[in-house]
Design a protein around this motif. Structure first.
Motif, short mmCIF file in Angstrom:
data_model
loop_
_atom_site.label_atom_id
_atom_site.label_comp_id
_atom_site.label_asym_id
_atom_site.label_seq_id
_atom_site.Cartn_x
_atom_site.Cartn_y
_atom_site.Cartn_z
N PHE A 23 -4.28 -6.52 1.24
CA PHE A 23 -3.48 -7.73 1.41
C PHE A 23 -2.59 -7.72 2.65
N ASN A 24 -2.17 -6.56 3.10
CA ASN A 24 -1.25 -6.45 4.25
C ASN A 24 -0.01 -7.31 4.03
N ASN A 25 0.53 -7.28 2.82
CA ASN A 25 1.81 -7.93 2.56
C ASN A 25 2.61 -7.08 1.58
N ILE A 26 3.79 -7.53 1.25
CA ILE A 26 4.70 -6.70 0.46
C ILE A 26 4.20 -6.41 -0.95
N THR A 27 3.24 -7.20 -1.46
CA THR A 27 2.72 -6.92 -2.80
C THR A 27 1.80 -5.70 -2.83
N ASP A 28 1.52 -5.11 -1.68
CA ASP A 28 0.82 -3.83 -1.66
C ASP A 28 1.68 -2.72 -2.25
N VAL A 29 2.99 -2.90 -2.24
CA VAL A 29 3.90 -1.93 -2.86
C VAL A 29 3.79 -2.09 -4.38
N PRO A 30 3.45 -1.04 -5.11
CA PRO A 30 3.25 -1.15 -6.56
C PRO A 30 4.46 -1.76 -7.28
N GLY A 31 4.17 -2.68 -8.19
CA GLY A 31 5.20 -3.26 -9.03
C GLY A 31 5.79 -4.55 -8.51
N ILE A 32 5.39 -4.99 -7.31
CA ILE A 32 6.00 -6.19 -6.72
C ILE A 32 5.03 -7.36 -6.74
N PRO A 192 -1.15 8.47 4.54
CA PRO A 192 -1.94 9.46 3.79
C PRO A 192 -1.17 10.19 2.71
N ASN A 193 0.16 10.30 2.83
CA ASN A 193 0.94 10.99 1.80
C ASN A 193 1.21 10.12 0.58
N GLY A 194 0.63 8.89 0.57
CA GLY A 194 0.81 7.99 -0.56
C GLY A 194 1.94 6.99 -0.40
N LEU A 195 2.73 7.12 0.67
CA LEU A 195 3.85 6.20 0.89
C LEU A 195 3.33 4.82 1.30
N ASN A 257 7.40 2.56 -2.25
CA ASN A 257 7.13 3.23 -3.53
C ASN A 257 7.73 4.63 -3.55
N ALA A 258 8.81 4.81 -2.80
CA ALA A 258 9.51 6.09 -2.79
C ALA A 258 10.53 6.18 -3.92
N LYS A 259 11.01 7.38 -4.15
CA LYS A 259 12.07 7.60 -5.13
C LYS A 259 13.39 7.62 -4.39
N LEU A 260 14.26 6.62 -4.65
CA LEU A 260 15.51 6.48 -3.92
C LEU A 260 16.69 6.21 -4.85
N THR A 261 17.88 6.55 -4.38
CA THR A 261 19.11 6.13 -5.04
C THR A 261 19.55 4.80 -4.44
N GLY A 298 8.89 3.39 -6.81
CA GLY A 298 8.03 4.51 -7.20
C GLY A 298 8.72 5.85 -7.21
N ASP A 299 7.90 6.90 -7.07
CA ASP A 299 8.43 8.26 -7.13
C ASP A 299 7.89 9.15 -6.03
N VAL A 300 7.38 8.56 -4.93
CA VAL A 300 6.91 9.36 -3.80
C VAL A 300 8.12 10.02 -3.15
N ASP A 301 8.02 11.31 -2.92
CA ASP A 301 9.15 12.09 -2.41
C ASP A 301 9.07 12.16 -0.89
N VAL A 302 9.83 11.34 -0.21
CA VAL A 302 9.87 11.32 1.25
C VAL A 302 11.31 11.14 1.71
N SER A 303 11.57 11.37 3.00
CA SER A 303 12.93 11.28 3.51
C SER A 303 13.35 9.83 3.73
N VAL A 304 14.63 9.60 3.62
CA VAL A 304 15.20 8.28 3.89
C VAL A 304 14.91 7.87 5.33
N ASP A 305 15.03 8.79 6.25
CA ASP A 305 14.81 8.47 7.66
C ASP A 305 13.38 8.00 7.92
N LEU A 306 12.42 8.61 7.23
CA LEU A 306 11.03 8.19 7.40
C LEU A 306 10.84 6.77 6.90
#
Length: 345
Positions: A23-32, A192-195, A257-261, A298-306
């Motif tokens: 789709f190349n839009n924001i609904t590619d992010v799971p749950g949206i 590739p890391n799932g983000l 789909n990252a895990k964030l506060t 989501g719960d993908v573990d990546v840095s905030v800066d990335l």
């Protein structure tokens, strides 16, 4: 017979890639899910993002004349840690009423913060100013918000004159009579890391819109011959900008789909604003109420800066798509129309 082992890592990556690149839009992010509703006579509308399972949310407000609802609760110091929807609307402060319709829809589904005697859906909202376009008495209301929520789904949706972008305009540094059509745009990227990172934006800026890759001005204030002139030139020549404060505003959402506060989500919203700075000139003015929300589903573990770096890239792409897909309306030509005229001149 040998028992089949777990899928190889590359196969998992390929599966993710095949799912999210459709789709190349924001609904590619799971749950949206996204739904749009507009009044094409009055030229106003609203765009609703639903996150039925809830999402961590942050916000960053840069413009000096914002119109928002439920943004205080996104402060990391405050209690509520998930939202169930975001509502972006035209109509200036009147358009904030559309979020109540989204709440009504979610309540009927039993979705919201459980308060013991029922649920309270958490739906932050931001609005843009489109009253001079079309009928100034046409404004997003609860019914429009409900209908947009009812239409929300994962998949493709129209850009340009859709939803909150219906009455959006850009290039108003020399007044509304020299402006061009803005609109709604969205984009996403998968790694590739799932983000997965996506963005959605309604572009209604005082400034001009520039292609961040080439530096070309693709929409802005037009002179008497209908040719786009630099916003800086207009500002240097005019004693004052012929607009009232708050008569513009670009509003949007970045999601991942990252895990964030909540604090991390707010930082990503702040970094994502760089995408507006790359494509809108000038931006964050006294006449704009630029507001960006940030969602994490989501719960993908990546840095905030990335995530923040990618969010700025994707938001910039969404801005360009919003303007390039806009269709001209009476008094506000599209980028396609004006640039074609310039090429012929």
């Amino acid at each position: 017979m040998e028992k089949a082992g777990p899928p190889r890592e590359q196969e998992i990556k390929d599966l993710r890639r095949n799912v999210v690149e459709r789709f190349n839009n924001i609904t590619d992010v799971p749950g949206i899910k996204v739904g749009n509703e507009e009044d094409t006579t009055g030229y106003t509308g609203c765009t609703v993002l639903l996150i039925e399972k809830g999402a961590v949310c942050g916000v960053d407000v840069r413009g000096s004349a914002p119109g928002t609802r439920e943004t205080d609760l996104l402060n990391p110091m405050n209690l509520v840690d998930q939202v169930h929807g975001i509502c972006l609307a035209g109509g200036s402060a009147y358009g904030l009423d559309a979020a109540s319709g989204v709440m009504q829809f979610l309540e009927k589904q039993g979705i919201g913060l459980n308060v013991g005697i029922g649920v309270v859906p958490i739906v932050p909202s931001a609005v843009l100013f489109d009253l001079p376009v079309g009928d100034p008495s046409a404004r997003p209301d609860q019914k429009m918000g409900f209908q947009a929520a009812l239409k929300a789904k994962r998949g493709r949706f129209p850009f340009g004159n859709s939803g909150a972008g219906c009455g959006a305009t850009v290039g108003k540094v020399a007044g509304h009579h020299r402006a061009m059509k803005g609109g709604l745009g969205s984009a996403s990227k998968v790694f590739p890391n799932g983000l997965i990172v996506g963005a959605l934006v309604a572009v209604n800026a005082m400034g001009e819109i520039r292609n961040h890759e080439t530096g070309e001005i693709i929409a802005g204030a037009r002179d008497d011959q209908g040719i786009i002139r630099s916003s800086l030139d207009w500002m240097l020549e005019q004693p004052a900008i012929p607009l009232m404060a708050g008569t513009n505003t670009t509003i949007g959402v970045v999601a991942c789909n990252a895990k964030l506060t909540k604090a991390q989500a707010s930082k990503i919203a702040s970094m994502a604003q760089n995408g507006l700075a790359r494509t809108i000139y000038p931006v964050h003015t006294m006449f704009d109420g630029d507001t960006i929300f940030s969602l994490a589903t989501g719960d993908v573990d990546v840095s905030v800066d990335l995530v923040g770096t990618i969010a700025a890239d994707v938001l910039a792409e969404a801005v360009i798509l919003a303007v390039k897909n806009a269709e001209g309306i009476e008094g506000f030509p599209s980028s396609k129309e004006v640039n074609l005229k310039t090429e012929r001149t």
